[in-house]
Every structure is written in C-alpha cells, then in structure tokens.
Scaffold this motif. Sequence first.
Motif, PDB file in Angstrom:
ATOM      1  N   TRP A  36       0.858  -1.182   0.000  1.00 45.58           N
ATOM      2  CA  TRP A  36       0.000   0.000   0.000  1.00 45.58           C
ATOM      3  C   TRP A  36       0.900   1.240   0.000  1.00 45.58           C
ATOM      4  CZ3 TRP A  36      -5.178  -0.128  -0.584  1.00 45.58           C
ATOM      5  CH2 TRP A  36      -5.845  -1.332  -0.309  1.00 45.58           C
ATOM      6  N   PHE A  37       0.507   2.208  -0.806  1.00 47.16           N
ATOM      7  CA  PHE A  37       1.148   3.508  -0.846  1.00 47.16           C
ATOM      8  C   PHE A  37       0.062   4.565  -0.678  1.00 47.16           C
ATOM      9  CE2 PHE A  37       5.455   2.477  -2.292  1.00 47.16           C
ATOM     10  CZ  PHE A  37       5.285   1.169  -2.714  1.00 47.16           C
ATOM     11  N   ARG A  38       0.464   5.779  -0.395  1.00 44.78           N
ATOM     12  CA  ARG A  38      -0.508   6.854  -0.288  1.00 44.78           C
ATOM     13  C   ARG A  38       0.078   8.150  -0.836  1.00 44.78           C
ATOM     14  NH1 ARG A  38      -0.716   7.450   6.346  1.00 44.78           N
ATOM     15  NH2 ARG A  38       1.334   8.454   6.612  1.00 44.78           N
ATOM     16  N   GLN A  39      -0.817   9.047  -1.231  1.00 41.91           N
ATOM     17  CA  GLN A  39      -0.358  10.323  -1.794  1.00 41.91           C
ATOM     18  C   GLN A  39      -1.343  11.431  -1.492  1.00 41.91           C
ATOM     19  OE1 GLN A  39       0.285  10.313  -6.074  1.00 41.91           O
ATOM     20  NE2 GLN A  39       1.870  11.873  -5.870  1.00 41.91           N
ATOM     21  N   VAL A  40      -0.770  12.560  -1.116  1.00 38.90           N
ATOM     22  CA  VAL A  40      -1.516  13.791  -0.902  1.00 38.90           C
ATOM     23  C   VAL A  40      -1.234  14.687  -2.097  1.00 38.90           C
ATOM     24  CG1 VAL A  40      -1.767  15.817   0.580  1.00 38.90           C
ATOM     25  CG2 VAL A  40      -1.361  13.570   1.600  1.00 38.90           C
ATOM     26  N   THR A  90      -4.632  11.395   6.127  1.00 43.86           N
ATOM     27  CA  THR A  90      -5.502  11.747   5.012  1.00 43.86           C
ATOM     28  C   THR A  90      -4.723  11.711   3.707  1.00 43.86           C
ATOM     29  OG1 THR A  90      -6.963  13.122   6.364  1.00 43.86           O
ATOM     30  CG2 THR A  90      -6.885  13.595   3.996  1.00 43.86           C
ATOM     31  N   ALA A  91      -5.214  10.926   2.753  1.00 45.40           N
ATOM     32  CA  ALA A  91      -4.520  10.754   1.473  1.00 45.40           C
ATOM     33  C   ALA A  91      -5.333   9.834   0.575  1.00 45.40           C
ATOM     34  CB  ALA A  91      -3.137  10.137   1.697  1.00 45.40           C
ATOM     35  N   MET A  92      -4.906   9.741  -0.660  1.00 43.92           N
ATOM     36  CA  MET A  92      -5.402   8.707  -1.554  1.00 43.92           C
ATOM     37  C   MET A  92      -4.514   7.487  -1.345  1.00 43.92           C
ATOM     38  SD  MET A  92      -7.738   8.146  -3.890  1.00 43.92           S
ATOM     39  CE  MET A  92      -8.139   9.623  -4.839  1.00 43.92           C
ATOM     40  N   TYR A  93      -5.121   6.348  -1.110  1.00 45.30           N
ATOM     41  CA  TYR A  93      -4.380   5.122  -0.848  1.00 45.30           C
ATOM     42  C   TYR A  93      -4.413   4.203  -2.063  1.00 45.30           C
ATOM     43  CZ  TYR A  93      -3.720   6.275   4.044  1.00 45.30           C
ATOM     44  OH  TYR A  93      -3.314   6.875   5.204  1.00 45.30           O
ATOM     45  N   TYR A  94      -3.240   3.715  -2.441  1.00 47.42           N
ATOM     46  CA  TYR A  94      -3.092   2.882  -3.626  1.00 47.42           C
ATOM     47  C   TYR A  94      -2.547   1.509  -3.274  1.00 47.42           C
ATOM     48  CZ  TYR A  94      -3.418   7.339  -6.102  1.00 47.42           C
ATOM     49  OH  TYR A  94      -3.834   8.564  -6.588  1.00 47.42           O
ATOM     50  N   CYS A  95      -3.105   0.522  -3.924  1.00 46.98           N
ATOM     51  CA  CYS A  95      -2.611  -0.845  -3.833  1.00 46.98           C
ATOM     52  C   CYS A  95      -1.633  -1.071  -4.983  1.00 46.98           C
ATOM     53  CB  CYS A  95      -3.812  -1.775  -3.960  1.00 46.98           C
ATOM     54  SG  CYS A  95      -3.449  -3.525  -4.090  1.00 46.98           S
ATOM     55  N   ALA A  96      -0.578  -1.840  -4.742  1.00 44.63           N
ATOM     56  CA  ALA A  96       0.412  -2.100  -5.783  1.00 44.63           C
ATOM     57  C   ALA A  96       0.895  -3.541  -5.717  1.00 44.63           C
ATOM     58  CB  ALA A  96       1.589  -1.150  -5.636  1.00 44.63           C
ATOM     59  N   ALA A  97       1.264  -4.075  -6.864  1.00 48.40           N
ATOM     60  CA  ALA A  97       1.757  -5.453  -6.951  1.00 48.40           C
ATOM     61  C   ALA A  97       3.074  -5.484  -7.705  1.00 48.40           C
ATOM     62  CB  ALA A  97       0.732  -6.335  -7.660  1.00 48.40           C
ATOM     63  N   SER A  98       3.997  -6.301  -7.196  1.00 45.83           N
ATOM     64  CA  SER A  98       5.293  -6.459  -7.845  1.00 45.83           C
ATOM     65  C   SER A  98       5.537  -7.919  -8.177  1.00 45.83           C
ATOM     66  CB  SER A  98       6.405  -5.962  -6.918  1.00 45.83           C
ATOM     67  OG  SER A  98       7.667  -6.308  -7.445  1.00 45.83           O
ATOM     68  N   SER A  99       5.941  -8.195  -9.403  1.00 45.01           N
ATOM     69  CA  SER A  99       6.244  -9.571  -9.798  1.00 45.01           C
ATOM     70  C   SER A  99       7.583 -10.040  -9.243  1.00 45.01           C
ATOM     71  CB  SER A  99       6.238  -9.692 -11.327  1.00 45.01           C
ATOM     72  OG  SER A  99       7.133  -8.765 -11.897  1.00 45.01           O
ATOM     73  N   ALA A 100       8.347  -9.150  -8.638  1.00 42.27           N
ATOM     74  CA  ALA A 100       9.627  -9.511  -8.043  1.00 42.27           C
ATOM     75  C   ALA A 100       9.430  -9.996  -6.615  1.00 42.27           C
ATOM     76  CB  ALA A 100      10.562  -8.307  -8.043  1.00 42.27           C
ATOM     77  N   PHE A 101      10.305 -10.904  -6.179  1.00 47.03           N
ATOM     78  CA  PHE A 101      10.311 -11.308  -4.778  1.00 47.03           C
ATOM     79  C   PHE A 101      11.084 -10.242  -4.022  1.00 47.03           C
ATOM     80  CE2 PHE A 101      10.023 -13.826  -1.105  1.00 47.03           C
ATOM     81  CZ  PHE A 101      11.253 -13.786  -0.453  1.00 47.03           C
ATOM     82  N   LEU A 102      10.375  -9.509  -3.166  1.00 50.31           N
ATOM     83  CA  LEU A 102      10.991  -8.390  -2.470  1.00 50.31           C
ATOM     84  C   LEU A 102      11.210  -8.681  -1.000  1.00 50.31           C
ATOM     85  CD1 LEU A 102       8.880  -5.486  -4.024  1.00 50.31           C
ATOM     86  CD2 LEU A 102      11.141  -6.288  -4.743  1.00 50.31           C
ATOM     87  N   GLY A 118      -6.895   3.773  -6.621  1.00 54.36           N
ATOM     88  CA  GLY A 118      -6.875   4.465  -5.344  1.00 54.36           C
ATOM     89  C   GLY A 118      -8.226   4.559  -4.669  1.00 54.36           C
ATOM     90  N   THR A 119      -8.181   4.713  -3.343  1.00 55.41           N
ATOM     91  CA  THR A 119      -9.373   4.945  -2.534  1.00 55.41           C
ATOM     92  C   THR A 119      -9.039   6.051  -1.537  1.00 55.41           C
ATOM     93  OG1 THR A 119     -11.080   3.891  -1.168  1.00 55.41           O
ATOM     94  CG2 THR A 119      -8.812   3.124  -0.844  1.00 55.41           C
ATOM     95  N   GLN A 120      -9.946   6.999  -1.383  1.00 54.30           N
ATOM     96  CA  GLN A 120      -9.662   8.191  -0.583  1.00 54.30           C
ATOM     97  C   GLN A 120      -9.954   7.945   0.896  1.00 54.30           C
ATOM     98  OE1 GLN A 120      -8.525  11.397  -1.764  1.00 54.30           O
ATOM     99  NE2 GLN A 120      -8.223  11.673   0.431  1.00 54.30           N
ATOM    100  N   VAL A 121      -9.011   8.369   1.721  1.00 58.22           N
ATOM    101  CA  VAL A 121      -9.176   8.330   3.179  1.00 58.22           C
ATOM    102  C   VAL A 121      -9.081   9.754   3.707  1.00 58.22           C
ATOM    103  CG1 VAL A 121      -8.160   7.565   5.356  1.00 58.22           C
ATOM    104  CG2 VAL A 121      -8.295   5.984   3.416  1.00 58.22           C
TER     105      VAL A 121
END
Length: 125
Positions: A36-40, A90-102, A118-121
């Motif tokens: 999960w990431f977020r952005q204002v 408070t931010a827009m929250y984003y889900c992300a997927a990586s094909s790499a093993f991190l 994104g979904t707003q919080v």
Amino acid sequence: QEYLVESGGGSVQHGGSLKLSCVASRISIRTYSMAWFRQVPGKQREAVAGVNTHGLTSYSDSTKGRFNISRDDAKNTLSLQMDGLKPEDTAMYYCAASSAFLQWGLLDESKYNYWGQGTQVIVSA
C-alpha cells in the motif's frame, strides 16, 4: 478491466479505524509482493506497508504499530487495517503489486508493476 481495485476508503474522525481492501484480477497475487502507498496532492507518493509472498511485512515509521497489512491469496485480496487514524493519514491510498520477490525493497515504489486507481481516506481532527 483493472488489475487492482481498492475499496474501503471514507471519512473518519481522529482515532477512528478503517479497513482497506484491494481485489486483484488478471493476476494471481500468490506470486506477487504487495504493498500500500498513499499520496496527498502536491506531495510525493509515500509507502505505507508491504508484504511479500513469504509473509514478510514492512511498515513505514509513520504507520508502524497502527496499521496492519495482510494478504489472502485464496481470495486474491490484500487488506490494510488502519487503527488510531490521524489527520496526517488523510490521502489517496493505492494498492500495488510487484512480480519480483521483495525483501529489502518492499517499500520501494519503483519495484511495483501494477497499481490500482486508489481509494480516498479522510481523517478529521
């Protein structure tokens, strides 16, 4: 059709809780590191939390102890339980997927191939 679709955002008061969900389609998250990431508006996107295919988790300093990331590979779903919410969450929250093993790069957005819309919080004081 989107690869990742987030839901669960909304408006809460300071100290409240929300649970975000991210449902994947067209990919099986079983083989993906997820985060999960977020952005204002006007600011850089920042990492919130990540989890790899082995269940290893990583949290940003600002969310550690308050947020919990989890994955349900059978349901192809990633979740984020957010407790003790603060106005600065408070931010827009984003889900992300990586094909790499991190492992060390779970919170590095450059490692992620797929992003949701994104979904707003909103957290009020």
